[in-house]
Design a protein around this motif. Structure first.
Motif, PDB file in Angstrom:
ATOM      1  N   ALA A  23      40.333  29.948  23.753  1.00  0.00           N
ATOM      2  CA  ALA A  23      39.759  30.892  22.985  1.00  0.00           C
ATOM      3  C   ALA A  23      38.550  30.880  23.176  1.00  0.00           C
ATOM      4  CB  ALA A  23      40.478  31.116  21.291  1.00  0.00           C
ATOM      5  N   ILE A  24      37.872  29.632  23.021  1.00  0.00           N
ATOM      6  CA  ILE A  24      36.403  29.548  22.910  1.00  0.00           C
ATOM      7  C   ILE A  24      35.795  29.889  24.504  1.00  0.00           C
ATOM      8  CG2 ILE A  24      34.551  27.852  22.804  1.00  0.00           C
ATOM      9  CD1 ILE A  24      36.201  27.993  20.267  1.00  0.00           C
ATOM     10  N   PHE A  25      36.424  29.677  25.249  1.00  0.00           N
ATOM     11  CA  PHE A  25      35.901  30.105  26.741  1.00  0.00           C
ATOM     12  C   PHE A  25      36.100  31.559  26.974  1.00  0.00           C
ATOM     13  CE2 PHE A  25      37.509  25.659  28.618  1.00  0.00           C
ATOM     14  CZ  PHE A  25      36.371  25.221  28.063  1.00  0.00           C
ATOM     15  N   VAL A  26      36.956  32.197  26.360  1.00  0.00           N
ATOM     16  CA  VAL A  26      37.248  33.618  26.505  1.00  0.00           C
ATOM     17  C   VAL A  26      36.232  34.323  25.459  1.00  0.00           C
ATOM     18  CG1 VAL A  26      38.523  35.647  25.875  1.00  0.00           C
ATOM     19  CG2 VAL A  26      39.643  33.428  27.126  1.00  0.00           C
ATOM     20  N   LYS A  27      35.750  33.876  24.596  1.00  0.00           N
ATOM     21  CA  LYS A  27      34.707  34.371  23.431  1.00  0.00           C
ATOM     22  C   LYS A  27      33.388  34.089  24.226  1.00  0.00           C
ATOM     23  CE  LYS A  27      36.060  35.838  19.544  1.00  0.00           C
ATOM     24  NZ  LYS A  27      35.487  36.934  18.561  1.00  0.00           N
ATOM     25  N   MET A  28      33.367  33.307  25.007  1.00  0.00           N
ATOM     26  CA  MET A  28      31.860  33.046  25.838  1.00  0.00           C
ATOM     27  C   MET A  28      31.565  33.879  27.106  1.00  0.00           C
ATOM     28  SD  MET A  28      30.471  30.409  23.912  1.00  0.00           S
ATOM     29  CE  MET A  28      29.342  30.150  24.747  1.00  0.00           C
ATOM     30  N   THR A  29      32.587  34.600  27.414  1.00  0.00           N
ATOM     31  CA  THR A  29      32.508  35.516  28.731  1.00  0.00           C
ATOM     32  C   THR A  29      32.463  36.861  28.113  1.00  0.00           C
ATOM     33  OG1 THR A  29      35.004  36.198  28.842  1.00  0.00           O
ATOM     34  CG2 THR A  29      34.156  34.128  29.867  1.00  0.00           C
ATOM     35  N   SER A  30      31.603  37.810  29.264  1.00  0.00           N
ATOM     36  CA  SER A  30      31.483  39.044  28.634  1.00  0.00           C
ATOM     37  C   SER A  30      32.223  39.929  29.749  1.00  0.00           C
ATOM     38  CB  SER A  30      29.907  39.357  29.078  1.00  0.00           C
ATOM     39  OG  SER A  30      29.684  39.214  30.416  1.00  0.00           O
ATOM     40  N   THR A  36      39.085  38.550  33.333  1.00  0.00           N
ATOM     41  CA  THR A  36      38.956  36.972  32.925  1.00  0.00           C
ATOM     42  C   THR A  36      40.337  36.445  33.095  1.00  0.00           C
ATOM     43  OG1 THR A  36      37.448  37.719  31.068  1.00  0.00           O
ATOM     44  CG2 THR A  36      38.562  35.593  30.995  1.00  0.00           C
ATOM     45  N   ALA A  37      41.364  37.078  32.750  1.00  0.00           N
ATOM     46  CA  ALA A  37      42.628  36.489  33.201  1.00  0.00           C
ATOM     47  C   ALA A  37      42.763  36.230  34.559  1.00  0.00           C
ATOM     48  CB  ALA A  37      43.550  37.309  32.326  1.00  0.00           C
ATOM     49  N   PHE A  38      42.500  37.258  35.332  1.00  0.00           N
ATOM     50  CA  PHE A  38      42.584  37.306  36.811  1.00  0.00           C
ATOM     51  C   PHE A  38      42.132  36.044  37.439  1.00  0.00           C
ATOM     52  CE2 PHE A  38      41.076  38.206  41.123  1.00  0.00           C
ATOM     53  CZ  PHE A  38      42.299  38.428  41.817  1.00  0.00           C
ATOM     54  N   TYR A  39      40.808  35.809  37.155  1.00  0.00           N
ATOM     55  CA  TYR A  39      40.061  34.605  37.805  1.00  0.00           C
ATOM     56  C   TYR A  39      40.461  33.368  37.411  1.00  0.00           C
ATOM     57  CZ  TYR A  39      36.995  37.683  40.139  1.00  0.00           C
ATOM     58  OH  TYR A  39      36.537  38.580  41.156  1.00  0.00           O
ATOM     59  N   ARG A  40      40.828  33.424  35.895  1.00  0.00           N
ATOM     60  CA  ARG A  40      41.484  32.343  35.397  1.00  0.00           C
ATOM     61  C   ARG A  40      42.770  31.743  36.293  1.00  0.00           C
ATOM     62  NH1 ARG A  40      43.610  30.992  29.263  1.00  0.00           N
ATOM     63  NH2 ARG A  40      45.025  29.547  29.699  1.00  0.00           N
ATOM     64  N   MET A  41      43.791  32.749  36.506  1.00  0.00           N
ATOM     65  CA  MET A  41      44.916  32.476  37.442  1.00  0.00           C
ATOM     66  C   MET A  41      44.635  32.103  38.863  1.00  0.00           C
ATOM     67  SD  MET A  41      46.856  32.512  34.797  1.00  0.00           S
ATOM     68  CE  MET A  41      48.476  32.010  35.826  1.00  0.00           C
ATOM     69  N   LEU A  42      43.574  33.069  39.345  1.00  0.00           N
ATOM     70  CA  LEU A  42      43.258  32.812  40.879  1.00  0.00           C
ATOM     71  C   LEU A  42      42.735  31.481  41.205  1.00  0.00           C
ATOM     72  CD1 LEU A  42      43.155  34.277  43.493  1.00  0.00           C
ATOM     73  CD2 LEU A  42      40.611  35.054  43.002  1.00  0.00           C
ATOM     74  N   PHE A  43      41.636  31.028  40.286  1.00  0.00           N
ATOM     75  CA  PHE A  43      41.159  29.661  40.369  1.00  0.00           C
ATOM     76  C   PHE A  43      42.250  28.535  40.315  1.00  0.00           C
ATOM     77  CE2 PHE A  43      36.599  31.083  39.198  1.00  0.00           C
ATOM     78  CZ  PHE A  43      36.341  31.775  40.350  1.00  0.00           C
ATOM     79  N   SER A  44      43.180  28.708  39.659  1.00  0.00           N
ATOM     80  CA  SER A  44      44.275  27.902  39.118  1.00  0.00           C
ATOM     81  C   SER A  44      44.970  27.760  40.611  1.00  0.00           C
ATOM     82  CB  SER A  44      45.110  28.196  38.119  1.00  0.00           C
ATOM     83  OG  SER A  44      44.513  28.243  36.812  1.00  0.00           O
ATOM     84  N   ILE A  45      45.381  28.760  41.221  1.00  0.00           N
ATOM     85  CA  ILE A  45      46.183  28.862  42.496  1.00  0.00           C
ATOM     86  C   ILE A  45      45.380  28.267  43.576  1.00  0.00           C
ATOM     87  CG2 ILE A  45      46.938  30.379  44.219  1.00  0.00           C
ATOM     88  CD1 ILE A  45      48.887  30.543  42.121  1.00  0.00           C
TER      89      ILE A  45
END
Length: 300
Positions: A23-30, A36-45
């Motif tokens: 939640a902290i990381f998400v709050k820091m993004t714009s 945000t969700a897409f790049y979180r998953m893409l980088f994980s893959i």
């Protein structure tokens, strides 16, 4: 089923503290929630790919039609969990959002009962109720009866139901599939789902400043690859109920981090509620262990 190398509760605890940072990381993004969700998953893959393609591609052939269906559904649920939860953080506080999204036992108790016939004792249900009441108390001062905060609370509650469904489908598949293969396939399905969601919504894939890419990467490394992957590992040996109860720790960590990093006020009700959550979790785990020991003795 083989014995785990370490007690499943240890990775679960590490996982909870890892996802508390989400939640902290998400709050820091714009960026938009879907992006945000897409790049979180893409980088994980991307990070997992070398290990998967070198050692685990042969396991893909072992997936039955049922496994593919369950894994695909789990991936779609995970994608929309992130979309709705990230969006909720735009309308309500970190404390309220994490409180609602971690009320998973309400859904997990019902889900494991209807789909896996897992019965809980009265003591376990009472312990769960205690933990849930403490979790609600954490965000009591921030709950609103109308306006944008109520909308954010509703999104977080739906996100809660979706993450529980994701764990329930995973509980079935993980007993037959390795952690790396299951996680890679689920995250892959989730990434594809989010890709088409962004196209449908007309959101932008970029460009973004360096700071945004840093938050995307941190979301992939800590809450995802460390947090959610540890939960997926534990699902082979424990019920979704155990993880759902343990995740109630998340509002405590998130509320404290939000106070120090984002300057969000930590009220007395949140402090008292955190203590109640800890008590409820301790009671649930103690009772669950007693049931497990009695079950093993009966089998012997």
């Amino acid at each position: 089923m083989e014995k785990p190398a370490i007690h499943p509760y240890i990775p679960i605890i590490v996982g909870v503290f890892s996802v508390a940072l989400s939640a902290i990381f998400v709050k820091m993004t714009s960026a938009d929630s879907g992006v945000t969700a897409f790049y979180r998953m893409l980088f994980s893959i991307a990070i997992m790919s070398p290990v998967f393609f070198i050692k685990y591609t042969h396991e893909i052939k072992k997936l039955s039609k049922r496994d593919w269906i369950f894994t695909t559904v789990a991936g779609v649920f995970l994608a929309f969990h992130f979309i709705l939860w990230f969006e909720s953080l735009n309308y309500t506080s970190v404390a309220s959002s994490t409180v609602l999204v971690t009320l998973q036992p309400l859904f997990a108790f019902a889900g494991t009962y209807f789909f896996f016939n897992e019965k809980l004792s009265k003591k376990a249900l009472i312990a769960g109720a205690v933990a849930i009441s403490g979790s609600v108390l954490i965000g009591y001062g921030d709950f609103k009866v109308s306006g944008s905060a109520l909308y954010g609370d509703l999104l977080a509650l739906i996100a809660c139901a979706l993450i529980t469904a994701y764990l329930l489908f995973g509980q079935d598949v993980r007993k037959r599939l390795s952690l790396v293969t299951y996680t890679f396939v689920v995250y892959g399905v989730s990434t594809i789902t989010l890709f088409f969601y962004i196209l449908f919504k007309g959101e932008s894939f970029g460009p973004y400043p360096a700071s945004e890419w840093m938050w995307f990467l941190l979301l992939a490394l800590i809450p995802n690859l460390l947090g959610h992957t540890l939960f997926n590992w534990a699902l082979k040996w424990v019920s979704t109920n155990v993880i759902s109860i343990a995740i109630l720790f998340e509002p405590i960590g998130a509320a404290v981090l939000a106070y120090f990093i984002l300057g969000e006020y930590l009220s007395v009700s949140q402090i008292v509620g955190g203590s109640i959550v800890l008590a409820g979790i301790a009671l649930f785990v103690a009772d669950y262990q007693k049931i497990k020991i009695r079950f093993l003795k009966l089998k012997a």
